[in-house]
Design an enzyme around this catalytic site. Structure first.
Site, PDB file in Angstrom:
ATOM      1  N   HIS A 257       0.583   2.550  -5.446  1.00 38.78           N
ATOM      2  CA  HIS A 257       1.226   2.212  -6.709  1.00 38.78           C
ATOM      3  C   HIS A 257       0.269   2.471  -7.879  1.00 38.78           C
ATOM      4  O   HIS A 257      -0.948   2.446  -7.714  1.00 38.78           O
ATOM      5  CB  HIS A 257       1.652   0.742  -6.741  1.00 38.78           C
ATOM      6  CG  HIS A 257       2.816   0.416  -5.859  1.00 38.78           C
ATOM      7  ND1 HIS A 257       2.753  -0.551  -4.883  1.00 38.78           N
ATOM      8  CD2 HIS A 257       4.074   0.931  -5.794  1.00 38.78           C
ATOM      9  CE1 HIS A 257       3.921  -0.620  -4.252  1.00 38.78           C
ATOM     10  NE2 HIS A 257       4.741   0.275  -4.790  1.00 38.78           N
TER      11      HIS A 257
ATOM     12  N   CYS B  85      -0.401  -7.297  -7.388  1.00 43.62           N
ATOM     13  CA  CYS B  85       0.668  -7.032  -6.415  1.00 43.62           C
ATOM     14  C   CYS B  85       1.346  -8.314  -5.948  1.00 43.62           C
ATOM     15  O   CYS B  85       2.534  -8.312  -5.631  1.00 43.62           O
ATOM     16  CB  CYS B  85       0.102  -6.302  -5.198  1.00 43.62           C
ATOM     17  SG  CYS B  85      -0.371  -4.591  -5.511  1.00 43.62           S
TER      18      CYS B  85
END
Length: 284
Positions: free
Chosen positions: A182, A276
């Site tokens: 990501h 996250c």
């Protein structure tokens, strides 16, 4: 599914660094590397995850958030979702709108239903994105500027669809090396002036563009692997970071940040850290 916004105070995030007031977490009760879905997990598949240690570390993170005045919302863990601790990916807040993601990897599909159920129970408005994959770890907001990572988890079609939903925002696609999962694993905004970056994952032209907007604090290869970029800002220059990332923490302190060091060494084995593991829904 679209719900009409009646109380915008329930949802508000204009950036990544104003004071965090409300955040969604999920305890890693069923966390495991069941199926390797990123490069970090490849290194730890044989050891896998010590769940009791992961839970202990996550609870320390939660308590430190609460001590800082943050309201913590906890989703119910499910044995069917071993990656559920990474709540950032299943949704993201842009201004006064909350979007629930379309997850790319089958092992993570279904997590978004748990979040939607909680939102419905508490009458919190949201929009479910259901055409093309987009995950919250690729979405980084700073005012009306939104950076969105283009990789294996978030596709360009979803970015274009989001731009239509948010005509008042400037949506900026940021392609990066997909081995890093990501965007927030290689780029993360700390304030209106500062950002963390692992430049090797990005095209030099993109790094140059970002450097024209922010003072870029570079993260080394070794500290990128230990999620040095994936810090969480909670306002007033306070930043969660792992104690093992000595260089990142030193640079943060040099720039005037208060570093909240919490051991997350077991949880990062699955490829994510503090950002996250947190989905902000209110920052003021």
């Amino acid at each position: 599914m679209v719900k009409i916004i009646q109380d915008q105070s329930k949802i508000h995030c204009q950036n990544e660094y104003e004071t965090l007031q409300k955040v969604v977490l999920c305890e890693p009760q069923f966390m495991e590397i069941r199926e390797v879905i990123n490069d970090v997990q490849k290194q730890y598949i044989n050891d896998n995850i010590d769940r009791s240690l992961a839970i202990s570390q996550h609870r320390m993170f939660e308590q430190t958030l609460r001590n800082a005045g943050v309201e913590v919302i906890k989703l119910r863990p499910s044995k069917d979702h071993p990656e559920q601790v990474f709540t950032r990916d299943i949704g993201f807040t842009l201004g006064n709108r909350l979007f629930i993601s379309e997850m790319a990897n089958p092992i993570r599909q279904g997590e978004e239903k748990v979040l939607a159920h909680w939102m419905n129970e508490h009458d919190i408005p949201y929009k479910k994105l259901s055409t093309d994959s987009i995950e919250g770890g690729d979405v980084i907001v700073d005012g009306h500027r939104v950076f969105i990572g283009i990789s294996n988890r978030t596709c360009l079609n979803s970015v274009q669809a989001l731009q239509k939903e948010l005509p008042d925002f400037e949506i900026i696609p940021i392609p990066f090396n997909p081995k890093y999962l990501h965007l927030d694993c290689v780029f993360n905004i700390l304030s209106s002036k500062d950002a963390l970056i692992y430049p090797d994952a990005l095209d030099p032209k993109i790094v140059d563009r970002l450097s024209s907007i922010y003072y870029l604090i570079e993260v080394s290869e070794s500290e990128q692997f230990s999620m040095g970029t994936n810090v969480l800002s909670i306002g007033s220059n306070r930043v969660f970071s792992l104690p093992i990332n000595h260089d990142v923490n030193h640079q943060l302190r040099q720039r005037g940040y208060q570093v909240l060091e919490v051991d997350f060494s077991e949880i990062i084995k699955s490829g994510g850290s503090f950002r996250c593991c947190s989905m902000p829904i209110v920052r003021q």
